[in-house]
Design an enzyme around this catalytic site. Sequence first.
Site, PDB file in Angstrom:
ATOM      1  N   ASP A 430       0.790  -1.175   0.161  1.00 35.32           N
ATOM      2  CA  ASP A 430      -0.001   0.043  -0.065  1.00 35.32           C
ATOM      3  C   ASP A 430       0.869   1.303   0.152  1.00 35.32           C
ATOM      4  O   ASP A 430       2.170   1.223   0.207  1.00 35.32           O
ATOM      5  CB  ASP A 430      -0.918   0.127   1.195  1.00 35.32           C
ATOM      6  N   GLU A 433       2.248   5.018  -4.147  1.00 37.72           N
ATOM      7  CA  GLU A 433       2.400   5.988  -5.243  1.00 37.72           C
ATOM      8  C   GLU A 433       3.881   6.798  -5.270  1.00 37.72           C
ATOM      9  O   GLU A 433       4.274   7.187  -6.548  1.00 37.72           O
ATOM     10  CB  GLU A 433       1.221   6.884  -5.064  1.00 37.72           C
ATOM     11  N   ASP A 558      -9.045   3.102  -1.515  1.00 39.97           N
ATOM     12  CA  ASP A 558      -9.940   3.498  -0.365  1.00 39.97           C
ATOM     13  C   ASP A 558     -11.196   4.051  -0.459  1.00 39.97           C
ATOM     14  O   ASP A 558     -11.356   5.184  -0.475  1.00 39.97           O
ATOM     15  CB  ASP A 558      -8.791   4.260   0.566  1.00 39.97           C
TER      16      ASP A 558
END
Length: 861
Positions: A430, A433, A558
């Site tokens: 997770d 980015e 999310d």
Amino acid sequence: MPTPFTLLQASLAFWAGIAHWTNGATAQQVADCPGYKASNVRAFDGGLTADLTLAGEGCNVYGKDLRDLKIKAEYQTDSRLHVIIYDKNEEVYQVPEFVVPRPGGSISSNASLLDVSIEEEHFSLTVTRRSNNETLFTTKDSNIVFEDQYVRLRTSLPDNPSLYGLGEHTDPLRLPTSNYTRTFWARDAGAVPLNTNLYGNHPVYFEHRATSGNSHGVLLLNSNGMDVKINNDGGQYLEYNTIGGVIDLYFLAGPAPFDVAREYSEITKKAIMMPYWGLGFHNCRFGYESVDEIAAVVANYSAANIPLETMWTGMYIDYMDNYRVFTLGQRFPLDKMRDLVRKLHANNQHYIVMVDPAVAYQDYAAFNDGVSADIFLKVENGSIYKGKVWPGVTAFPDWFHENTQAYWNGQFETFFNADTGVDIDALWIDMNEPSNFCEWPCDNPEAEATSQESSLTTRGLSSRQGSGSKKGLAGRNLIDPKYKIRNEMGSLSNKTARTDLIHQGGWAEYDTHNLYGAMMSKTSQQAMLQRRPGKRPMVITRSTFVGAGSYVGHWLGDNYSAWDQYIYSIRHLLQFVAFFQVPMAGADVCGFLGDTSENLCARWTTLGAFYPFYRNHNVAGAISQEAYRWKSVAAAARKAIDIRYRLLDYMYSAMHKQTVDGTPMLAPVWMHYPDDSATQAIDVQFFYGPSLLISPVTQADATSVTFYVPNDIFYDFSTLKRISTSGSNVTYSDVEFTDIPVHIKGGSIIPARVNSTNTTTALRNIDFELLIAPDKDGKAHGSLYLDDGESLEQEGTSEIEFSYEGGKVRAEGSFGFKTTIGVKSMTVMGEGEPVKYELDEGLGAGWVYNVATLSRTAFVI
């Protein structure tokens, strides 16, 4: 996951109201750029090459115009054309081939379905379809702009085009065609909002032409930040606006929609096959406070008679020591964690935790090992770049570094050791980015300095700043380029790693930002493979790029517990499976952020059973939403999982086919019925595998749904009776919250398990039944793939083709997988009542039966 939930409620308003950066140059200034002239044009049997020279004074609107370019076109296969426009000296950044390997091949131009041509004096590029001279892509109506920090390329389109892809996004599946901008810049996008850039970047689009009935695809292989604009002012067009890189285009001829998908899979490489158990039902939460609470949740699922295949330990915050990756907190002691995993494994269940890229900038093993290996990103003076994530001040691995794979392998080998550590079965990654809680410029990620920071040895950057071919022009503004893409976070470096960081080897974060998650995914997949050599590694990631499906799966981020996001999840899902070749995908069932409701959770639990990746997951601070919490949700879960597990091998076979030839295991309705204009905009229904049409209830708290059924033969899955339709809307009333309309397409044979079980391990010992749904000619076919469910190299597999015609049912194909299970019965559908026949046949060799010779039994719904 995003920034802490305490900030999310306020941040939703922030995201909605943030002012975008504005561009200083006008559209007219860009339009007035001189373009290029072509010379030294050389056409050869496999393509063409030419030199391009700036056709006048540079306009320099967002950077410095490059005077000398080259173009190369290659006919790589009969359906794929590659065209690249690049700088003469090949200094401009190009996506590294070790991140996205390029397909090769060369054929004669006469063998291609496509044709490429250029105009020389006023350079333009045109790609047409040979069979009907249909123009698929042309720059004739605009000039190419190629600057050091800005590239513009525009193609004209037909009026009201049907365009799909260009993700990741939650916008309509068929993209808007007026005043629409799709931005590519990976970001931590809480609540997966509409009309913004999200976690991943897949700059490929599919286009279907109603006038010809043909479909084609176009990929711009470019990882720089960009805006893709679709508009109809002065004519319909699609326009790329990038802040760097080259024009690296792949054209896919189709002509059918599934042909385009299969052709694109040759670029992305084929999707990875996931373990059989990975298709089971998963549960997760951010907010479990102890290993004992996790064990209680597992027990509660068992007590509620809801099959739970895999337990996830919420977020890393739950199990870690002060949020530090590769540690355990006081409430998650190693002995209890190992005991939890042992019990799960004894029950043929599985366990997964999360790992983030950010490593706490503190004196502990994972950080110290990274410093010793010199694998963290660094700023210009050679010191480690510091951001702020969950543990506070953090360092970020440089996935380009030659030592990073070994470092990552070492952390996994120690922390996830099967004998001494937390023996996970798969991995969740997770925040890649990468996410950074710091507001730009992030000069002081944490006010207080830690003692070890001042004592760290500063390492040089000579190995990281070497100039090399295709790594980027020198002298660029890597923080604040003049062209401002519509990044929802504003500055390119806001809430992420600063873009002037230089990776080992000389690649700039400015150019490779959108690859960070992909490179972490590859590294993590290899680390998991090293832990269990020979076993299929399952890694679920948030940030993705072109080709991600060949090594990982993706959860859709999310999301929010809201009815609209329950519906948006369908179009979000279809992008990845049908267009981007990432079949292992799914949204958080019942929603992640905020409080779900009983009705929403029940509906979402039924819909989620038809996602490839099926996981209930919610956030700390929200009400609990495990499937056993409400009576109706528990009933929905039991019923939905029963259907899913009975159909698991049908889905597994469809996934296998996608890994072999790229045929999407899920697809929008228009791909199955491209000549039916009524299907072009449908994004609330989809095909599950080749044969099942899924039509969920779409209105909040409703018990009825109106959906479209194409002009074909369909049978209701719940009754196995034929429905009456001729390409029209159908309304179902009294659809319980435990139900979802499912229809079988005529001409299909569905291999289904006779009954469900509590685990996928037990399921593999259950016999099959064949559900035969004949088409208008009384024919049907279907397939079944069997293997051991987990090995990379199989000792033997079976690929069985079932067919039904003239009252005879056949099983043919290969039968290399040894199994004692067989086909118990078959049910033949028709205009009247379905008829069930006893069969009791094995799956070790081919066979054929005439239904007239088989005994009929009572059919029970």
